[in-house]
Scaffold this motif. Structure first.
Motif, PDB file in Angstrom:
ATOM      1  N   VAL A   2      38.724  60.950  19.359  1.00  0.00           N
ATOM      2  CA  VAL A   2      38.299  59.672  18.775  1.00  0.00           C
ATOM      3  C   VAL A   2      36.788  59.686  18.551  1.00  0.00           C
ATOM      4  N   HIS A   3      36.052  60.199  19.523  1.00  0.00           N
ATOM      5  CA  HIS A   3      34.597  60.268  19.394  1.00  0.00           C
ATOM      6  C   HIS A   3      34.201  61.128  18.199  1.00  0.00           C
ATOM      7  N   PHE A   4      34.851  62.275  18.024  1.00  0.00           N
ATOM      8  CA  PHE A   4      34.517  63.153  16.903  1.00  0.00           C
ATOM      9  C   PHE A   4      34.798  62.476  15.564  1.00  0.00           C
ATOM     10  N   GLU A   5      35.803  61.605  15.506  1.00  0.00           N
ATOM     11  CA  GLU A   5      36.100  60.868  14.273  1.00  0.00           C
ATOM     12  C   GLU A   5      34.988  59.876  13.947  1.00  0.00           C
ATOM     13  N   GLU A   6      34.322  59.362  14.987  1.00  0.00           N
ATOM     14  CA  GLU A   6      33.288  58.345  14.814  1.00  0.00           C
ATOM     15  C   GLU A   6      31.884  58.927  14.690  1.00  0.00           C
ATOM     16  N   CYS A   7      31.659  60.125  15.210  1.00  0.00           N
ATOM     17  CA  CYS A   7      30.297  60.638  15.382  1.00  0.00           C
ATOM     18  C   CYS A   7      30.133  61.991  14.696  1.00  0.00           C
ATOM     19  N   SER A   8      29.496  61.992  13.533  1.00  0.00           N
ATOM     20  CA  SER A   8      29.351  63.245  12.796  1.00  0.00           C
ATOM     21  C   SER A   8      28.424  64.254  13.475  1.00  0.00           C
ATOM     22  N   PRO A   9      27.332  63.855  14.184  1.00  0.00           N
ATOM     23  CA  PRO A   9      26.529  64.883  14.864  1.00  0.00           C
ATOM     24  C   PRO A   9      27.322  65.629  15.948  1.00  0.00           C
ATOM     25  N   CYS A  10      28.131  64.905  16.711  1.00  0.00           N
ATOM     26  CA  CYS A  10      28.935  65.563  17.746  1.00  0.00           C
ATOM     27  C   CYS A  10      30.028  66.420  17.118  1.00  0.00           C
ATOM     28  N   LEU A  11      30.607  65.941  16.020  1.00  0.00           N
ATOM     29  CA  LEU A  11      31.624  66.724  15.311  1.00  0.00           C
ATOM     30  C   LEU A  11      31.006  68.014  14.783  1.00  0.00           C
ATOM     31  N   GLU A  12      29.784  67.929  14.283  1.00  0.00           N
ATOM     32  CA  GLU A  12      29.099  69.114  13.780  1.00  0.00           C
ATOM     33  C   GLU A  12      28.836  70.110  14.920  1.00  0.00           C
ATOM     34  N   LYS A  13      28.381  69.612  16.063  1.00  0.00           N
ATOM     35  CA  LYS A  13      28.131  70.472  17.225  1.00  0.00           C
ATOM     36  C   LYS A  13      29.434  71.114  17.687  1.00  0.00           C
ATOM     37  N   TYR A  14      30.515  70.333  17.725  1.00  0.00           N
ATOM     38  CA  TYR A  14      31.834  70.851  18.094  1.00  0.00           C
ATOM     39  C   TYR A  14      32.246  71.978  17.143  1.00  0.00           C
ATOM     40  N   GLY A  15      32.090  71.760  15.847  1.00  0.00           N
ATOM     41  CA  GLY A  15      32.455  72.771  14.857  1.00  0.00           C
ATOM     42  C   GLY A  15      31.646  74.043  15.021  1.00  0.00           C
ATOM     43  N   LEU A  16      30.352  73.898  15.301  1.00  0.00           N
ATOM     44  CA  LEU A  16      29.495  75.059  15.500  1.00  0.00           C
ATOM     45  C   LEU A  16      29.923  75.844  16.740  1.00  0.00           C
ATOM     46  N   GLU A  17      30.142  75.155  17.850  1.00  0.00           N
ATOM     47  CA  GLU A  17      30.548  75.835  19.085  1.00  0.00           C
ATOM     48  C   GLU A  17      31.930  76.474  18.940  1.00  0.00           C
ATOM     49  N   GLN A  18      32.815  75.827  18.204  1.00  0.00           N
ATOM     50  CA  GLN A  18      34.144  76.381  17.961  1.00  0.00           C
ATOM     51  C   GLN A  18      34.033  77.671  17.144  1.00  0.00           C
ATOM     52  N   ALA A  19      33.160  77.680  16.141  1.00  0.00           N
ATOM     53  CA  ALA A  19      32.952  78.874  15.317  1.00  0.00           C
ATOM     54  C   ALA A  19      32.356  80.016  16.143  1.00  0.00           C
ATOM     55  N   VAL A  20      31.391  79.695  17.015  1.00  0.00           N
ATOM     56  CA  VAL A  20      30.788  80.724  17.871  1.00  0.00           C
ATOM     57  C   VAL A  20      31.836  81.308  18.803  1.00  0.00           C
ATOM     58  N   LYS A  21      32.659  80.442  19.372  1.00  0.00           N
ATOM     59  CA  LYS A  21      33.709  80.910  20.288  1.00  0.00           C
ATOM     60  C   LYS A  21      34.678  81.855  19.565  1.00  0.00           C
ATOM     61  N   LYS A  22      35.071  81.510  18.348  1.00  0.00           N
ATOM     62  CA  LYS A  22      35.964  82.362  17.572  1.00  0.00           C
ATOM     63  C   LYS A  22      35.313  83.700  17.241  1.00  0.00           C
ATOM     64  N   LEU A  23      34.025  83.666  16.905  1.00  0.00           N
ATOM     65  CA  LEU A  23      33.299  84.893  16.592  1.00  0.00           C
ATOM     66  C   LEU A  23      33.221  85.805  17.812  1.00  0.00           C
ATOM     67  N   VAL A  24      32.902  85.238  18.965  1.00  0.00           N
ATOM     68  CA  VAL A  24      32.832  86.030  20.196  1.00  0.00           C
ATOM     69  C   VAL A  24      34.196  86.620  20.518  1.00  0.00           C
ATOM     70  N   LYS A  25      35.240  85.832  20.364  1.00  0.00           N
ATOM     71  CA  LYS A  25      36.588  86.335  20.641  1.00  0.00           C
ATOM     72  C   LYS A  25      36.943  87.485  19.702  1.00  0.00           C
ATOM     73  N   ARG A  26      36.586  87.334  18.439  1.00  0.00           N
ATOM     74  CA  ARG A  26      36.902  88.382  17.468  1.00  0.00           C
ATOM     75  C   ARG A  26      36.118  89.658  17.750  1.00  0.00           C
ATOM     76  N   CYS A  27      34.851  89.507  18.130  1.00  0.00           N
ATOM     77  CA  CYS A  27      33.998  90.677  18.351  1.00  0.00           C
ATOM     78  C   CYS A  27      34.167  91.292  19.731  1.00  0.00           C
ATOM     79  N   CYS A  28      34.479  90.491  20.721  1.00  0.00           N
ATOM     80  CA  CYS A  28      34.509  90.980  22.101  1.00  0.00           C
ATOM     81  C   CYS A  28      35.859  90.783  22.776  1.00  0.00           C
ATOM     82  N   GLY A  29      36.802  90.226  22.085  1.00  0.00           N
ATOM     83  CA  GLY A  29      38.083  89.877  22.686  1.00  0.00           C
ATOM     84  C   GLY A  29      38.949  91.050  23.088  1.00  0.00           C
TER      85      GLY A  29
END
Length: 120
Positions: A36-63
């Motif tokens: 619900v917070h991410f639906e209301e708050c674009s800065p937090c949604l942006e931070k979430y998206g960035l951290e999610q992308a980093v996590k996926k990249l690390v998993k792909r490179c080091c998984g």
């Protein structure tokens, strides 16, 4: 980071627990509050998206790297000690200058303990 708008769940709480959300390590009710917070708050949604992308990249490179069994056992053992509130040596295998932490207590080095014993 905050969008400046009031939310039921504060931005700082969302950001402090973002990795728990990303790793699916929080109760469903809290996950719903974050969504619900991410639906209301674009800065937090942006931070979430960035951290999610980093996590996926690390998993792909080091998984594909396997964790050595002895390292995994040490880490899991320390986690269990911390959860139980027992003292955990900071540097295993060496008593010279090792730091011991107890839940809710300040750090005490073995050198401090030796000095206190010599004084007392």
């Amino acid at each position: 980071m905050s969008c400046g708008e009031p939310h039921e769940t504060d931005c700082s709480e969302v950001l402090d627990h973002l990795y728990e959300f990303l790793d699916h390590e929080m109760p469903d009710a809290d996950c719903t509050k974050f969504e619900v917070h991410f639906e209301e708050c674009s800065p937090c949604l942006e931070k979430y998206g960035l951290e999610q992308a980093v996590k996926k990249l690390v998993k792909r490179c080091c998984g594909q790297d396997d964790v050595p069994t002895d390292l995994r056992a040490k880490v899991m053992g320390r986690i269990e000690l911390i959860r139980s509130g027992q003292a955990v040596p900071e540097h295993e295998g060496s008593t010279h200058g090792a730091v011991v932490r107890e839940a809710g207590a300040r750090e005490v080095t073995t050198a401090d303990a030796r000095g206190a014993a010599a004084e007392g």
